[in-house]
Design an enzyme around this catalytic site. Sequence first.
Site, PDB file in Angstrom:
ATOM      1  N   GLN A  48       0.395  -1.821  -0.061  1.00  0.00           N
ATOM      2  CA  GLN A  48       0.478  -0.496  -0.071  1.00  0.00           C
ATOM      3  C   GLN A  48       0.681   1.078  -0.126  1.00  0.00           C
ATOM      4  OE1 GLN A  48      -1.657  -0.712   3.702  1.00  0.00           O
ATOM      5  NE2 GLN A  48      -0.634  -0.649   5.125  1.00  0.00           N
ATOM      6  N   ASP A 103       0.591   2.241  13.849  1.00  0.00           N
ATOM      7  CA  ASP A 103       0.222   3.216  14.065  1.00  0.00           C
ATOM      8  C   ASP A 103       1.000   3.721  15.965  1.00  0.00           C
ATOM      9  OD1 ASP A 103      -2.062   3.996  15.656  1.00  0.00           O
ATOM     10  OD2 ASP A 103      -2.340   3.655  13.665  1.00  0.00           O
ATOM     11  N   GLU A 123       1.769  -6.777  12.331  1.00  0.00           N
ATOM     12  CA  GLU A 123       1.689  -5.127  11.677  1.00  0.00           C
ATOM     13  C   GLU A 123       1.810  -5.568  10.431  1.00  0.00           C
ATOM     14  OE1 GLU A 123       0.078  -2.490  11.047  1.00  0.00           O
ATOM     15  OE2 GLU A 123       1.020  -2.340   8.957  1.00  0.00           O
ATOM     16  N   ASP A 153       2.079 -11.089   8.173  1.00  0.00           N
ATOM     17  CA  ASP A 153       0.468 -10.696   7.695  1.00  0.00           C
ATOM     18  C   ASP A 153      -0.113 -11.711   8.645  1.00  0.00           C
ATOM     19  OD1 ASP A 153      -1.964 -11.429   6.904  1.00  0.00           O
ATOM     20  OD2 ASP A 153      -1.181 -12.662   4.902  1.00  0.00           O
ATOM     21  N   GLY A 154      -1.271 -10.522   9.578  1.00  0.00           N
ATOM     22  CA  GLY A 154      -1.547 -11.039  10.585  1.00  0.00           C
ATOM     23  C   GLY A 154      -2.539 -11.700  10.544  1.00  0.00           C
ATOM     24  N   ASP A 171      -7.101  -3.391  14.231  1.00  0.00           N
ATOM     25  CA  ASP A 171      -6.563  -2.552  14.132  1.00  0.00           C
ATOM     26  C   ASP A 171      -6.327  -2.371  12.721  1.00  0.00           C
ATOM     27  OD1 ASP A 171      -6.183  -0.104  14.078  1.00  0.00           O
ATOM     28  OD2 ASP A 171      -5.101  -0.056  15.385  1.00  0.00           O
TER      29      ASP A 171
HETATM   30  N1  SPD Z   1     -11.340   4.056   6.834  1.00  0.00           N
HETATM   31  C1  SPD Z   1     -11.073   4.696   8.688  1.00  0.00           C
HETATM   32  C2  SPD Z   1     -10.168   2.677   8.428  1.00  0.00           C
HETATM   33  C3  SPD Z   1      -9.710   2.832   9.517  1.00  0.00           C
HETATM   34  C4  SPD Z   1      -9.104   2.023  10.631  1.00  0.00           C
HETATM   35  N2  SPD Z   1      -8.016   1.709  11.527  1.00  0.00           N
HETATM   36  C5  SPD Z   1      -6.956   2.878  12.147  1.00  0.00           C
HETATM   37  C6  SPD Z   1      -5.738   2.903  12.134  1.00  0.00           C
HETATM   38  C7  SPD Z   1      -5.918   3.433  12.970  1.00  0.00           C
HETATM   39  N3  SPD Z   1      -4.852   3.209  13.912  1.00  0.00           N
END
Ligand code: SPD
Length: 298
Positions: A48, A103, A123, A153-154, A171
Site C-alpha cells: 500500500q 501506528d 503489522e 501478515d496478521g 486494528d
Molecule cells: N477508514 C478508516 C479505517 C481506519 C481503521 N484503522 C485505523 C488505524 C488506526 N490505528
Amino acid sequence: MLLSYLQRKMILKQHIFMSLQYNEFYHERTGLTIGLKKLLYSKQSEYQLTEVYETDTWGNLMIIDGMVMLSEKDEFVYHEMIAHTALFSHPNPERVLIIGGGDGGTAREVMKHPAVQHLDMVEIDRNVVEASRLHFPDVGDFENPKINLLFEDGIAFVKNVTEPYDVIIIDGSDPVGPAEGLFKKEFYQSCYEALNEDGILTSQTESPWVKSYHQSIQAVFRNLKELFPVSSMYLCFIPLYPAGMWSMAFASKKYEACDSVVEERIKSSTFAGNLRYYNSEIHYASFALPNFVKDIVR
Ligand code: SPD
C-alpha cells in the site's frame, strides 16, 4: 474565450488552494475535505501507499491508499474505544494480540492496563510503523518491553497461534487491499481458536452511513454471531472517518460487555479518569444502536 488578468489570477489561486486539500469521497462526489499544509511522508510498499501530511487543523494526518487512518487530533477516540472496551470487559487480560495497528495508538492504550503482561502486535507493513515513529511521536508506544512487534501478515499469523490470547484487537484498514481478509469468516474462525476460553475480540467495522460498506459490516457480524456466544456492534464518533459515525465489533466467549462488574472495573481503575473519550457511561452508551444501524446488522 479570452480571460481577463484578474480572472486568470483567480482560477490559478483556486487551483493552488484546491490542490492543498485532501479529499476522501465515500459516495460519488460526497466526502471529506481537509486543508493540507505540506506532505511529510510518502512511501509505496508492496502492499500500500502510506502518506503523512501536515494539516491546517488536525495535526499530522496518515493516509493509506487514499483513506484516512488517523490524525493527531482525533486518534484518541478510535484507539481508546477499540482497546478499552475489550480490556475492561475482561477480568484479567494478560496476553493481548493486535492485528495491524502499526501506528502504535492501540498498543499505547492496551499498555495502560496493568494486567497486560505481553502484547504481540502484528503489522504487515513496516512503512506504517516508520511513518508513525517519524511523524506521530505522541501516538505510538513502541519501546515498551512487553510489546513484541512483528512484521507479518496478521491473517497468516493468527492461523498458527500456539499460546492463546485473552484479548485480540483487529486494528486494520478498510476492507480493500491487504485488509480485505480481515473481514472474512475464515479469519474470525482463526481468531476464535486463538483466544482463551474466556477470550474477547474487538475489531473496527467501518461506518454504518456508508452504503458500500454494508456488505462487509453484515458479513462480519453474521460471522461473529455464528462463532461467539456474545457479539454486538458498538459505536463511536470520529470526525475524520467517513460520515463521522464509526462502528466496532465486540465478540466474547464468556463475558458480556454491559455488565455491572465492568462498570465497577472502569470506575476503580487508576487511569480511566485521564482518558479523553472513553469512560463507564460511554462504554455502556456505545452499545445503544440507532434503529437504522440495527437494521443493517439484523
Ligand atoms: N477508514 C478508516 C479505517 C481506519 C481503521 N484503522 C485505523 C488505524 C488506526 N490505528
